[in-house]
Design a protein around this motif. Structure first.
Motif, PDB file in Angstrom:
ATOM      1  N   ILE A 100       0.837  -1.205   0.000  1.00  0.00           N
ATOM      2  CA  ILE A 100       0.000   0.000   0.000  1.00  0.00           C
ATOM      3  C   ILE A 100       0.870   1.253   0.000  1.00  0.00           C
ATOM      4  CG2 ILE A 100      -1.760   1.261   1.289  1.00  0.00           C
ATOM      5  CD1 ILE A 100      -2.807  -1.382   2.300  1.00  0.00           C
ATOM      6  N   PHE A 101       1.963   1.219   0.776  1.00  0.00           N
ATOM      7  CA  PHE A 101       2.880   2.368   0.809  1.00  0.00           C
ATOM      8  C   PHE A 101       3.506   2.592  -0.566  1.00  0.00           C
ATOM      9  CE2 PHE A 101       7.226   3.945   1.430  1.00  0.00           C
ATOM     10  CZ  PHE A 101       6.955   5.157   2.053  1.00  0.00           C
ATOM     11  N   ASP A 102       3.956   1.513  -1.209  1.00  0.00           N
ATOM     12  CA  ASP A 102       4.540   1.643  -2.548  1.00  0.00           C
ATOM     13  C   ASP A 102       3.528   2.170  -3.549  1.00  0.00           C
ATOM     14  OD1 ASP A 102       6.841   0.704  -1.478  1.00  0.00           O
ATOM     15  OD2 ASP A 102       6.647  -1.328  -2.265  1.00  0.00           O
ATOM     16  N   LEU A 103       2.288   1.696  -3.418  1.00  0.00           N
ATOM     17  CA  LEU A 103       1.240   2.142  -4.337  1.00  0.00           C
ATOM     18  C   LEU A 103       0.987   3.642  -4.198  1.00  0.00           C
ATOM     19  CD1 LEU A 103      -0.885   1.308  -6.433  1.00  0.00           C
ATOM     20  CD2 LEU A 103      -2.454   0.860  -4.540  1.00  0.00           C
ATOM     21  N   LEU A 104       0.970   4.133  -2.970  1.00  0.00           N
ATOM     22  CA  LEU A 104       0.743   5.565  -2.755  1.00  0.00           C
ATOM     23  C   LEU A 104       1.924   6.401  -3.248  1.00  0.00           C
ATOM     24  CD1 LEU A 104      -0.885   5.539   0.808  1.00  0.00           C
ATOM     25  CD2 LEU A 104      -2.021   5.837  -1.393  1.00  0.00           C
ATOM     26  N   ILE A 105       3.145   5.932  -2.979  1.00  0.00           N
ATOM     27  CA  ILE A 105       4.331   6.689  -3.349  1.00  0.00           C
ATOM     28  C   ILE A 105       4.509   6.741  -4.860  1.00  0.00           C
ATOM     29  CG2 ILE A 105       6.848   6.739  -3.190  1.00  0.00           C
ATOM     30  CD1 ILE A 105       5.388   7.715  -0.703  1.00  0.00           C
ATOM     31  N   VAL A 106       4.209   5.627  -5.526  1.00  0.00           N
ATOM     32  CA  VAL A 106       4.429   5.553  -6.970  1.00  0.00           C
ATOM     33  C   VAL A 106       3.278   6.174  -7.747  1.00  0.00           C
ATOM     34  CG1 VAL A 106       4.750   3.958  -8.900  1.00  0.00           C
ATOM     35  CG2 VAL A 106       5.936   3.553  -6.753  1.00  0.00           C
ATOM     36  N   ALA A 107       2.043   5.956  -7.288  1.00  0.00           N
ATOM     37  CA  ALA A 107       0.885   6.397  -8.062  1.00  0.00           C
ATOM     38  C   ALA A 107       0.513   7.857  -7.810  1.00  0.00           C
ATOM     39  CB  ALA A 107      -0.323   5.507  -7.752  1.00  0.00           C
ATOM     40  N   THR A 108       0.827   8.393  -6.641  1.00  0.00           N
ATOM     41  CA  THR A 108       0.428   9.772  -6.344  1.00  0.00           C
ATOM     42  C   THR A 108       1.095  10.794  -7.253  1.00  0.00           C
ATOM     43  OG1 THR A 108       0.077   9.124  -4.037  1.00  0.00           O
ATOM     44  CG2 THR A 108       0.213  11.468  -4.510  1.00  0.00           C
ATOM     45  N   PRO A 109       2.393  10.680  -7.571  1.00  0.00           N
ATOM     46  CA  PRO A 109       2.983  11.675  -8.496  1.00  0.00           C
ATOM     47  C   PRO A 109       2.383  11.645  -9.896  1.00  0.00           C
ATOM     48  CG  PRO A 109       4.695  10.560  -7.256  1.00  0.00           C
ATOM     49  CD  PRO A 109       3.432   9.831  -6.978  1.00  0.00           C
ATOM     50  N   VAL A 140       5.460  21.370  -7.095  1.00  0.00           N
ATOM     51  CA  VAL A 140       6.858  20.944  -7.087  1.00  0.00           C
ATOM     52  C   VAL A 140       7.275  20.477  -5.693  1.00  0.00           C
ATOM     53  CG1 VAL A 140       9.223  21.667  -7.560  1.00  0.00           C
ATOM     54  CG2 VAL A 140       7.331  22.553  -8.958  1.00  0.00           C
ATOM     55  N   THR A 141       6.850  21.188  -4.663  1.00  0.00           N
ATOM     56  CA  THR A 141       7.258  20.827  -3.298  1.00  0.00           C
ATOM     57  C   THR A 141       6.712  19.461  -2.901  1.00  0.00           C
ATOM     58  OG1 THR A 141       7.260  23.178  -2.708  1.00  0.00           O
ATOM     59  CG2 THR A 141       7.240  21.578  -0.910  1.00  0.00           C
ATOM     60  N   LEU A 142       5.422  19.232  -3.133  1.00  0.00           N
ATOM     61  CA  LEU A 142       4.826  17.945  -2.798  1.00  0.00           C
ATOM     62  C   LEU A 142       5.427  16.824  -3.632  1.00  0.00           C
ATOM     63  CD1 LEU A 142       2.718  16.398  -1.192  1.00  0.00           C
ATOM     64  CD2 LEU A 142       1.026  16.969  -2.932  1.00  0.00           C
ATOM     65  N   LEU A 143       5.728  17.112  -4.883  1.00  0.00           N
ATOM     66  CA  LEU A 143       6.330  16.099  -5.748  1.00  0.00           C
ATOM     67  C   LEU A 143       7.712  15.708  -5.242  1.00  0.00           C
ATOM     68  CD1 LEU A 143       5.955  14.459  -8.337  1.00  0.00           C
ATOM     69  CD2 LEU A 143       6.988  16.343  -9.592  1.00  0.00           C
ATOM     70  N   LEU A 172       8.734  15.917  -2.134  1.00  0.00           N
ATOM     71  CA  LEU A 172       8.548  15.155  -0.900  1.00  0.00           C
ATOM     72  C   LEU A 172       8.202  13.697  -1.192  1.00  0.00           C
ATOM     73  CD1 LEU A 172       6.612  17.696   1.365  1.00  0.00           C
ATOM     74  CD2 LEU A 172       8.978  16.921   1.611  1.00  0.00           C
ATOM     75  N   LEU A 173       7.358  13.477  -2.179  1.00  0.00           N
ATOM     76  CA  LEU A 173       7.005  12.101  -2.548  1.00  0.00           C
ATOM     77  C   LEU A 173       8.203  11.359  -3.137  1.00  0.00           C
ATOM     78  CD1 LEU A 173       3.459  12.711  -4.085  1.00  0.00           C
ATOM     79  CD2 LEU A 173       3.998  11.625  -1.906  1.00  0.00           C
ATOM     80  N   ARG A 174       8.989  12.072  -3.923  1.00  0.00           N
ATOM     81  CA  ARG A 174      10.199  11.441  -4.469  1.00  0.00           C
ATOM     82  C   ARG A 174      11.197  11.135  -3.357  1.00  0.00           C
ATOM     83  NH1 ARG A 174      12.386  15.311  -8.992  1.00  0.00           N
ATOM     84  NH2 ARG A 174      14.040  13.724  -8.958  1.00  0.00           N
ATOM     85  N   LEU A 175      11.256  12.017  -2.354  1.00  0.00           N
ATOM     86  CA  LEU A 175      12.138  11.763  -1.223  1.00  0.00           C
ATOM     87  C   LEU A 175      11.657  10.567  -0.396  1.00  0.00           C
ATOM     88  CD1 LEU A 175      14.603  12.744   0.394  1.00  0.00           C
ATOM     89  CD2 LEU A 175      13.051  14.222   1.687  1.00  0.00           C
ATOM     90  N   ALA A 176      10.332  10.377  -0.340  1.00  0.00           N
ATOM     91  CA  ALA A 176       9.785   9.251   0.422  1.00  0.00           C
ATOM     92  C   ALA A 176      10.102   7.906  -0.219  1.00  0.00           C
ATOM     93  CB  ALA A 176       8.268   9.407   0.561  1.00  0.00           C
ATOM     94  N   ARG A 177      10.526   7.901  -1.486  1.00  0.00           N
ATOM     95  CA  ARG A 177      10.900   6.636  -2.114  1.00  0.00           C
ATOM     96  C   ARG A 177      12.115   6.002  -1.461  1.00  0.00           C
ATOM     97  NH1 ARG A 177      10.575   8.712  -8.388  1.00  0.00           N
ATOM     98  NH2 ARG A 177       8.351   9.263  -8.395  1.00  0.00           N
ATOM     99  N   ILE A 178      12.912   6.816  -0.765  1.00  0.00           N
ATOM    100  CA  ILE A 178      14.080   6.262  -0.074  1.00  0.00           C
ATOM    101  C   ILE A 178      13.641   5.264   0.993  1.00  0.00           C
ATOM    102  CG2 ILE A 178      16.145   6.871   1.243  1.00  0.00           C
ATOM    103  CD1 ILE A 178      16.068   9.599  -0.030  1.00  0.00           C
ATOM    104  N   VAL A 179      12.471   5.514   1.594  1.00  0.00           N
ATOM    105  CA  VAL A 179      11.980   4.612   2.641  1.00  0.00           C
ATOM    106  C   VAL A 179      11.680   3.230   2.070  1.00  0.00           C
ATOM    107  CG1 VAL A 179      10.270   4.399   4.494  1.00  0.00           C
ATOM    108  CG2 VAL A 179      11.039   6.655   3.769  1.00  0.00           C
ATOM    109  N   ARG A 180      11.456   3.137   0.741  1.00  0.00           N
ATOM    110  CA  ARG A 180      11.183   1.845   0.137  1.00  0.00           C
ATOM    111  C   ARG A 180      12.363   0.897   0.241  1.00  0.00           C
ATOM    112  NH1 ARG A 180      10.711   1.400  -4.820  1.00  0.00           N
ATOM    113  NH2 ARG A 180       9.135  -0.241  -4.844  1.00  0.00           N
ATOM    114  N   ALA A 181      13.538   1.436   0.504  1.00  0.00           N
ATOM    115  CA  ALA A 181      14.714   0.565   0.655  1.00  0.00           C
ATOM    116  C   ALA A 181      14.595  -0.335   1.880  1.00  0.00           C
ATOM    117  CB  ALA A 181      15.985   1.408   0.751  1.00  0.00           C
ATOM    118  N   PHE A 182      13.788   0.059   2.861  1.00  0.00           N
ATOM    119  CA  PHE A 182      13.641  -0.745   4.069  1.00  0.00           C
ATOM    120  C   PHE A 182      12.919  -2.062   3.789  1.00  0.00           C
ATOM    121  CE2 PHE A 182      14.411   3.428   5.846  1.00  0.00           C
ATOM    122  CZ  PHE A 182      15.185   3.168   6.950  1.00  0.00           C
TER     123      PHE A 182
END
Length: 332
Positions: free
Chosen positions: A92-101, A110-113, A115-125
């Motif tokens: 669900i987290f991956d779906l939100l991070i990938v599909a929201t942009p 630009v700012t929200l975009l 932030l979402l791109r920065l949140a992709r780093i958390v996918r490494a966990f």
């Protein structure tokens, strides 16, 4: 009975499961996450954007395309039971991070975009169990950290009041109010500059030694060890949860229930009955064989009864002859 041929849907699910379980697939995802993070960091430099703006955008689009493909592959691994894909919080987290942009209202912000791109780093966990255990341990330690912060605030407030009474007049810039005293004591938790602070306090009063020594023992040592204990306990629980998840049988491989096994047996029996050969008279071969056995069973007892009747009737003339001879002897 011929073995069941897996459907194309099941074959696709098996192929996706094998791909998701491959180590090179997870390693590729991790490398692309790092590349995406590096490109995001380079965009903060104006010269890099001017010199390599188009390549950076191409890298961003390539990473986004791979993330979408990865999400589709992970969904394909749950084709047998699609609802299992949404039971995993990471999916669900991956779906939100990938599909929201990709949404129209987000692409222009630009700012929200970013932030979402920065949140992709958390996918490494999610790609490595060790990193996932750390993140789960942090999440589990949050309730304990709330209690720890409450105890820390109470200790700091108590010592701040004592510091205000001891050093409020001599050092107003550090202990002039309770808030300033709490900030000073919070900075002393790392024991940075504690020697100079203790020396300055001794010039004001001799109680400074007892004050700072008790503060170091209570706040710097006891509270720090308490924090370490809370985090270590949460990490141990996260390790146990990860081990249980590894040894847990997937839903697709779990043993079916009794009702499901009975339904499978009924299906097999029905299929076998349909495959039985037909007899010449139109009846099934099994039914004719059953009739022969059922009609042949009473025949044995009937024949035995006839033999017993014949034996009994054959024995009667002999008995009559013996009786007549006995009567002759008596008369004689």
């Amino acid at each position: 009975m011929t073995p069941a041929v897996p459907s194309p849907r099941h074959r696709l699910a098996d192929a996706c499961q094998a791909l998701v379980a491959a180590s090179w697939f997870n390693l590729t995802s991790f490398v692309l996450i790092l590349v995406n993070s590096l490109a995001l960091g380079l965009e903060t430099y104006g010269r890099a954007v001017v010199a390599a703006g188009a390549p950076l955008r191409a890298i961003e689009h390539a990473c986004l395309a791979f993330f979408v493909l990865e999400l589709l592959v992970r969904f394909g691994a749950h084709l047998r039971r699609p609802a299992g894909f949404f039971r995993d919080r990471w999916n669900i987290f991956d779906l939100l991070i990938v599909a929201t942009p990709l949404l129209p209202g987000v692409r222009e912000n630009v700012t929200l975009l970013r932030l979402l791109r920065l949140a992709r780093i958390v996918r490494a966990f999610r790609l490595f169990p060790s990193l996932r255990v750390i993140l789960v341990g942090i999440r589990r330690s949050l309730p304990g950290l709330g209690s720890f912060l409450l105890v820390t605030v109470l200790v700091l407030y108590g010592y701040a009041m004592l510091g205000w009474m001891l050093f409020g007049t001599a050092e107003p810039q550090r202990y002039g109010t309770v808030g300033q005293a709490m900030l000073t004591l919070f900075l002393l938790l790392s024991l940075d500059g504690i020697t100079d602070t203790l020396q300055a306090g001794r010039e004001v009063t001799e109680w400074a030694v007892l004050y700072y020594v008790s503060y170091m023992v209570t706040a710097c040592y006891l509270l720090t060890n308490l924090l370490v204990g809370v985090v270590l306990r949460a990490l141990e629980e996260a390790h146990q949860e990860e081990r249980a998840t590894r040894h847990k049988v997937p839903d697709d491989l779990a043993e079916p229930s009794v009702h499901q096994q009975l339904a499978q047996l009924r299906t097999i029996i029905t299929d076998l009955e349909r495959r039985l050969p037909e007899a010449p008279g139109g009846e099934a071969a099994g039914s004719t064989t059953t009739r022969r056995h059922t009609h042949g069973q009473p025949a044995g007892p009937r024949r035995g009864r006839g033999k017993r009747k014949a034996a009994s009737t054959g024995a009667r003339p002999g008995v009559a002859k013996s009786e007549s001879s006995v009567e002759g002897v008596r008369r004689g």
